[in-house]
Design a protein around this motif. Structure first.
Motif, PDB file in Angstrom:
ATOM      1  N   GLU A  16      31.865  26.827  44.744  1.00 50.24           N
ATOM      2  CA  GLU A  16      32.605  27.192  43.528  1.00 50.24           C
ATOM      3  C   GLU A  16      31.714  27.822  42.461  1.00 50.24           C
ATOM      4  OE1 GLU A  16      34.644  23.497  45.343  1.00 50.24           O
ATOM      5  OE2 GLU A  16      32.590  24.135  44.896  1.00 50.24           O
ATOM      6  N   GLU A  17      30.530  27.256  42.228  1.00 50.14           N
ATOM      7  CA  GLU A  17      29.654  27.786  41.176  1.00 50.14           C
ATOM      8  C   GLU A  17      29.117  29.173  41.532  1.00 50.14           C
ATOM      9  OE1 GLU A  17      26.609  25.073  40.023  1.00 50.14           O
ATOM     10  OE2 GLU A  17      28.029  23.551  39.317  1.00 50.14           O
ATOM     11  N   ILE A  18      28.810  29.372  42.806  1.00 49.67           N
ATOM     12  CA  ILE A  18      28.349  30.689  43.257  1.00 49.67           C
ATOM     13  C   ILE A  18      29.454  31.727  43.055  1.00 49.67           C
ATOM     14  CG2 ILE A  18      27.696  32.043  45.300  1.00 49.67           C
ATOM     15  CD1 ILE A  18      25.421  30.322  44.396  1.00 49.67           C
ATOM     16  N   LEU A  19      30.682  31.369  43.429  1.00 50.81           N
ATOM     17  CA  LEU A  19      31.826  32.273  43.256  1.00 50.81           C
ATOM     18  C   LEU A  19      32.059  32.580  41.784  1.00 50.81           C
ATOM     19  CD1 LEU A  19      34.281  33.851  44.218  1.00 50.81           C
ATOM     20  CD2 LEU A  19      35.541  31.695  44.410  1.00 50.81           C
ATOM     21  N   GLY A  34      37.379  25.036  39.582  1.00 46.63           N
ATOM     22  CA  GLY A  34      38.166  23.916  40.067  1.00 46.63           C
ATOM     23  C   GLY A  34      37.631  23.455  41.407  1.00 46.63           C
ATOM     24  N   ARG A  35      38.417  22.683  42.124  1.00 43.97           N
ATOM     25  CA  ARG A  35      38.011  22.212  43.448  1.00 43.97           C
ATOM     26  C   ARG A  35      38.424  23.257  44.485  1.00 43.97           C
ATOM     27  NH1 ARG A  35      36.617  17.310  45.856  1.00 43.97           N
ATOM     28  NH2 ARG A  35      37.294  17.034  48.002  1.00 43.97           N
ATOM     29  N   ARG A  36      37.451  23.916  45.057  1.00 43.96           N
ATOM     30  CA  ARG A  36      37.651  24.983  46.047  1.00 43.96           C
ATOM     31  C   ARG A  36      38.359  26.208  45.465  1.00 43.96           C
ATOM     32  NH1 ARG A  36      38.469  22.118  51.973  1.00 43.96           N
ATOM     33  NH2 ARG A  36      37.355  20.209  51.479  1.00 43.96           N
ATOM     34  N   VAL A  37      38.472  26.279  44.162  1.00 40.52           N
ATOM     35  CA  VAL A  37      39.083  27.451  43.514  1.00 40.52           C
ATOM     36  C   VAL A  37      38.327  27.781  42.229  1.00 40.52           C
ATOM     37  CG1 VAL A  37      41.417  27.045  44.407  1.00 40.52           C
ATOM     38  CG2 VAL A  37      40.752  26.087  42.191  1.00 40.52           C
ATOM     39  N   VAL A  38      38.405  29.035  41.842  1.00 39.22           N
ATOM     40  CA  VAL A  38      37.912  29.464  40.528  1.00 39.22           C
ATOM     41  C   VAL A  38      39.003  30.338  39.922  1.00 39.22           C
ATOM     42  CG1 VAL A  38      36.139  30.724  39.253  1.00 39.22           C
ATOM     43  CG2 VAL A  38      35.511  29.436  41.307  1.00 39.22           C
ATOM     44  N   THR A  56      31.952  35.197  48.425  1.00 42.88           N
ATOM     45  CA  THR A  56      32.262  33.780  48.663  1.00 42.88           C
ATOM     46  C   THR A  56      33.729  33.435  48.408  1.00 42.88           C
ATOM     47  OG1 THR A  56      31.498  33.241  46.421  1.00 42.88           O
ATOM     48  CG2 THR A  56      29.901  33.020  48.208  1.00 42.88           C
ATOM     49  N   ALA A  57      34.596  34.432  48.289  1.00 43.30           N
ATOM     50  CA  ALA A  57      36.033  34.183  48.113  1.00 43.30           C
ATOM     51  C   ALA A  57      36.757  34.283  49.451  1.00 43.30           C
ATOM     52  CB  ALA A  57      36.633  35.175  47.129  1.00 43.30           C
ATOM     53  N   LEU A  58      37.722  33.413  49.650  1.00 44.46           N
ATOM     54  CA  LEU A  58      38.567  33.450  50.853  1.00 44.46           C
ATOM     55  C   LEU A  58      39.813  34.300  50.625  1.00 44.46           C
ATOM     56  CD1 LEU A  58      38.343  29.693  51.826  1.00 44.46           C
ATOM     57  CD2 LEU A  58      37.329  31.593  53.091  1.00 44.46           C
ATOM     58  N   ARG A  59      40.363  34.250  49.420  1.00 46.11           N
ATOM     59  CA  ARG A  59      41.515  35.079  49.067  1.00 46.11           C
ATOM     60  C   ARG A  59      41.678  35.092  47.551  1.00 46.11           C
ATOM     61  NH1 ARG A  59      45.333  34.805  52.372  1.00 46.11           N
ATOM     62  NH2 ARG A  59      44.295  33.615  54.010  1.00 46.11           N
ATOM     63  N   ILE A  60      42.323  36.126  47.063  1.00 43.05           N
ATOM     64  CA  ILE A  60      42.571  36.275  45.624  1.00 43.05           C
ATOM     65  C   ILE A  60      44.072  36.177  45.390  1.00 43.05           C
ATOM     66  CG2 ILE A  60      42.194  37.673  43.562  1.00 43.05           C
ATOM     67  CD1 ILE A  60      39.607  36.861  45.062  1.00 43.05           C
ATOM     68  N   LEU A  61      44.467  35.215  44.574  1.00 46.82           N
ATOM     69  CA  LEU A  61      45.875  34.955  44.316  1.00 46.82           C
ATOM     70  C   LEU A  61      46.253  35.342  42.887  1.00 46.82           C
ATOM     71  CD1 LEU A  61      46.017  31.359  45.868  1.00 46.82           C
ATOM     72  CD2 LEU A  61      46.587  33.521  46.992  1.00 46.82           C
ATOM     73  N   LYS A  62      47.500  35.806  42.736  1.00 42.64           N
ATOM     74  CA  LYS A  62      48.054  36.116  41.419  1.00 42.64           C
ATOM     75  C   LYS A  62      49.222  35.160  41.174  1.00 42.64           C
ATOM     76  CE  LYS A  62      50.016  39.920  38.694  1.00 42.64           C
ATOM     77  NZ  LYS A  62      50.512  41.312  38.709  1.00 42.64           N
ATOM     78  N   PRO A  63      49.002  34.095  40.383  1.00 38.26           N
ATOM     79  CA  PRO A  63      50.030  33.058  40.213  1.00 38.26           C
ATOM     80  C   PRO A  63      51.342  33.575  39.632  1.00 38.26           C
ATOM     81  CG  PRO A  63      47.900  32.275  39.446  1.00 38.26           C
ATOM     82  CD  PRO A  63      47.752  33.753  39.689  1.00 38.26           C
ATOM     83  N   ILE A  64      52.438  33.022  40.170  1.00 40.29           N
ATOM     84  CA  ILE A  64      53.785  33.283  39.654  1.00 40.29           C
ATOM     85  C   ILE A  64      54.172  32.165  38.692  1.00 40.29           C
ATOM     86  CG2 ILE A  64      56.231  33.528  40.262  1.00 40.29           C
ATOM     87  CD1 ILE A  64      55.239  34.413  43.088  1.00 40.29           C
TER      88      ILE A  64
END
Length: 396
Positions: A16-19, A34-38, A56-64
């Protein structure tokens, strides 16, 4: 273009900190770990850059939306409250992906079905044309994340996980995720200022990610598609500008050296290195640990030895013991970074780690340990290190 919105980058535990640092360097604002998220804020350009550049990202989400729910029925009701005409244009297909970390929700696929039903029912109850579900190749990928009773519904801008760079077509046994490999290297602080060595290189993932970091080549150069390219507001010219800009790339004046006892692994690594276009920077050879007699003059070791799932315990102990012996006799002056879930194996190395970092590799809890390889006694080494530290403080 300047309209900013919230985004969430998913990652692996411990990265997380690296990301977060990667995102800050890209120009993200309001970066929160956050936990497994930034989470962060930015505009459309940043969304494209995050997908293309982040290692170091697995996916980029745009919250609804976010909401609380105690069971699948409550999820259904909350999802039905959303005006889906705003989010799902006519003739666009969609699919739901759900990730659940909650004892109240035992089946992620069932929750995904409830979200799908809620969206379809929203349209049918208003006598509107219902959108079509397409599991294999949807226009809009919707992601539901549930942690305890906290639910986040978001658009997935990435599509296939970002760890799938595209260069790895061949695999040896138990390959590292590209995201974990990049995160491990970034945690060492190495950026290409010395040689890079992996004496148990498998299919070459650590070597390739290391050279990409050293050259500052974006991992997205190997990808041919992202989910955001199907969105109605996709700006093809903007993405073309981002993906074709190589002005940030730099020189790598050293090399990455990989070896493995398995000829099959080296064949796989050779193919993957060629796919990545990095043959001139990476040297590979079939070699057992005990046969390593010399090391490049200046370098770092980062490696992922076997953990024991597929080996006789006696053979495994021998691997770690031999590795420790080679570190002491061949790699003086190096920092060696080793990831493993096998604590007994670590003991066989026979060296005192200077740092330990907890990481998760697949389903295995691992330690990522740093060993400073020095000649002489540990007490004398520590005295010299403290002396160097004091001199630095005096200079300041």
């Amino acid at each position: 273009m300047n309209n900013t919105f919230e985004m969430v980058a998913k990652t692996l535990y411990g990265l997380e900190e690296i990301l977060a640092q990667e995102l800050i360097e890209l120009g993200a604002n309001d970066v929160q770990i956050g936990r497994r998220v930034v989470s962060f804020t930015g505009n459309k350009e940043l969304l494209y850059k995050a997908n293309f550049h982040l290692r170091t990202a697995l996916r980029i989400l745009k919250p609804i939306t976010t909401f609380k729910a105690e069971n699948p029925d409550q999820v259904y009701e909350k999802v039905k409250e959303i005006n889906w005409e705003e989010y799902l244009p006519e003739k666009k297909t969609f699919a739901i992906d759900a990730v659940v970390h909650s004892s109240a929700f035992t089946h992620s696929k069932f929750v995904a079905y409830k979200v799908k039903d809620a969206i379809v029912d929203w349209f049918t109850e208003r006598d509107k044309k219902r959108p079509i579900v397409s599991v294999s190749n949807p226009d809009i990928q919707i992601h539901l994340h549930i942690s305890h009773n906290e639910c986040t519904l978001a658009f997935d801008s990435s599509g296939e996980s970002l760890h799938k760079r595209g260069y790895r077509t061949e695999e040896a046994s138990a390959p590292l995720s590209e995201v974990l490999a990049a995160g491990m290297i970034l945690k060492t602080g190495w950026k290409g200022e010395s040689n890079f060595v992996d004496p148990m290189c498998g299919s070459g993932t650590l070597l390739i990610e290391a050279v990409l970091i050293a050259l500052n080549i974006a991992p997205g150069v190997y990808r041919d598609k992202y989910a955001f390219e199907k969105w109605d507001d996709f700006d093809a010219d903007l993405f073309e500008k981002i993906s074709s800009d190589d002005s940030y790339e730099k020189e790598f004046n050293f090399k990455a050296y990989g070896s493995d006892i398995s000829q099959k692994a080296i064949q796989a690594a050779t193919k993957n290195v060629k796919n990545a276009g990095l043959t001139k920077y990476i040297e590979l050879k079939v070699q057992a640990l005990q046969d390593i007699k010399e090391a490049p003059q200046k370098g770092i070791i980062v490696t992922n030895p076997p953990y024991g799932e597929r080996l006789n315990p006696r053979d495994l102990i021998q691997i770690y013991s031999t590795f420790g012996e080679r570190l002491k006799h061949v790699f003086t002056g190096y920092d060696a970074w080793i990831i493993s879930s096998n604590l007994e194996g670590f003991d066989q190395i026979g060296l005192k780690p200077s740092s330990k970092i907890r990481l998760i590799n697949g389903s295995l809890t691992c330690e990522f340990r740093q060993y400073k390889i020095f000649s002489g006694k540990h007490k004398e080494f520590k005295k010299n290190e403290n002396r160097k530290y004091d001199l630095k403080k005096q200079k300041k």
